[in-house]
Design a protein around this motif. Structure first.
Motif, short mmCIF file in Angstrom:
data_model
loop_
_atom_site.label_atom_id
_atom_site.label_comp_id
_atom_site.label_asym_id
_atom_site.label_seq_id
_atom_site.Cartn_x
_atom_site.Cartn_y
_atom_site.Cartn_z
N HIS A 68 28.73 46.97 37.36
CA HIS A 68 29.30 47.10 36.02
C HIS A 68 30.31 45.98 35.79
N ILE A 69 30.71 45.83 34.56
CA ILE A 69 31.48 44.68 34.15
C ILE A 69 32.80 44.53 34.91
N GLY A 70 33.47 45.64 35.22
CA GLY A 70 34.73 45.56 35.96
C GLY A 70 34.55 44.98 37.35
N GLU A 71 33.48 45.39 38.02
CA GLU A 71 33.20 44.86 39.36
C GLU A 71 32.83 43.39 39.29
N VAL A 72 32.07 43.01 38.28
CA VAL A 72 31.70 41.60 38.11
C VAL A 72 32.96 40.77 37.85
N ALA A 73 33.85 41.30 37.04
CA ALA A 73 35.12 40.61 36.78
C ALA A 73 35.89 40.40 38.09
N ARG A 74 35.96 41.42 38.91
CA ARG A 74 36.67 41.30 40.20
C ARG A 74 35.99 40.26 41.11
N ARG A 75 34.68 40.28 41.14
CA ARG A 75 33.96 39.37 42.05
C ARG A 75 34.00 37.91 41.59
N THR A 76 34.05 37.70 40.29
CA THR A 76 33.99 36.32 39.78
C THR A 76 35.35 35.75 39.44
N GLY A 77 36.35 36.62 39.25
CA GLY A 77 37.66 36.16 38.81
C GLY A 77 37.73 35.95 37.31
N LEU A 78 36.65 36.25 36.61
CA LEU A 78 36.64 36.16 35.14
C LEU A 78 37.13 37.49 34.57
N SER A 79 37.78 37.42 33.44
CA SER A 79 38.22 38.66 32.80
C SER A 79 37.03 39.34 32.13
N VAL A 80 37.19 40.63 31.86
CA VAL A 80 36.16 41.37 31.13
C VAL A 80 35.95 40.72 29.77
N HIS A 81 37.03 40.31 29.13
CA HIS A 81 36.94 39.64 27.83
C HIS A 81 36.08 38.37 27.96
N THR A 82 36.32 37.57 29.00
CA THR A 82 35.56 36.34 29.19
C THR A 82 34.09 36.64 29.46
N LEU A 83 33.81 37.66 30.23
CA LEU A 83 32.41 38.03 30.49
C LEU A 83 31.71 38.40 29.18
N ARG A 84 32.38 39.13 28.33
CA ARG A 84 31.78 39.49 27.03
C ARG A 84 31.58 38.23 26.17
N LEU A 85 32.57 37.34 26.20
CA LEU A 85 32.45 36.08 25.46
C LEU A 85 31.26 35.27 25.97
N TYR A 86 31.14 35.15 27.29
CA TYR A 86 30.02 34.41 27.87
C TYR A 86 28.69 35.00 27.41
N GLU A 87 28.61 36.30 27.36
CA GLU A 87 27.37 36.94 26.91
C GLU A 87 27.12 36.59 25.43
N ARG A 88 28.13 36.74 24.58
CA ARG A 88 27.98 36.44 23.15
C ARG A 88 27.57 34.99 22.91
#
Length: 131
Positions: A7-27
């Motif tokens: 899930h997004i929180g775990e991906v954020a922890r593993r990559t160092g990217l924020s949840v906001h940034t992950l959503r931005l990258y997807e958009r």
């Protein structure tokens, strides 16, 4: 054996990217694969997605613009047949990184020279101007 689902929180922890940034990258279309959703509608990522995002972190750290990452992601999503175009994108970025390394080496040489001058100055009990 089932693939790991994150899930997004775990991906954020593993990559160092924020949840906001992950959503931005997807958009912005910066992910090389489609982001799937679980039964509850939450984003789920694969280990491959995390690996791609790790590459994106390094691309950004090396100065690759988001638009170029997006272009590369689009090419990957399109599948085989465009490897020559992917290669050219990466070669162009490599040229940029090599130029930046050369600039930074020049800066490091300057700083090293100043450090050496001040060390000599202090070793000589402050005699002479170090600059």
């Amino acid at each position: 054996m089932t693939a790991e689902v994150l899930h997004i929180g775990e991906v954020a922890r593993r990559t160092g990217l924020s949840v906001h940034t992950l959503r931005l990258y997807e958009r912005e279309g910066l992910l090389a694969g489609e982001v799937l959703r679980d039964e509850a509608g939450r984003r789920v990522y694969s280990a491959w997605d995390v690996e791609w995002l790790g590459n994106c972190v390094k691309f950004r750290a090396s100065g690759m613009p988001l638009a170029v990452i997006g272009r590369l992601a689009r090419l990957v999503r399109e599948g085989t047949g465009n490897e020559a175009e992917r290669l050219e994108v990466l070669r162009e970025h490599r040229r940029h990184v090599a130029e930046r390394i050369a600039q930074l080496q020049d800066c490091l040489d300057l700083v090293d020279g100043k450090v050496a001058a001040y060390e000599r100055h202090l070793a000589a009990d402050g005699v002479g101007e170090p600059w």
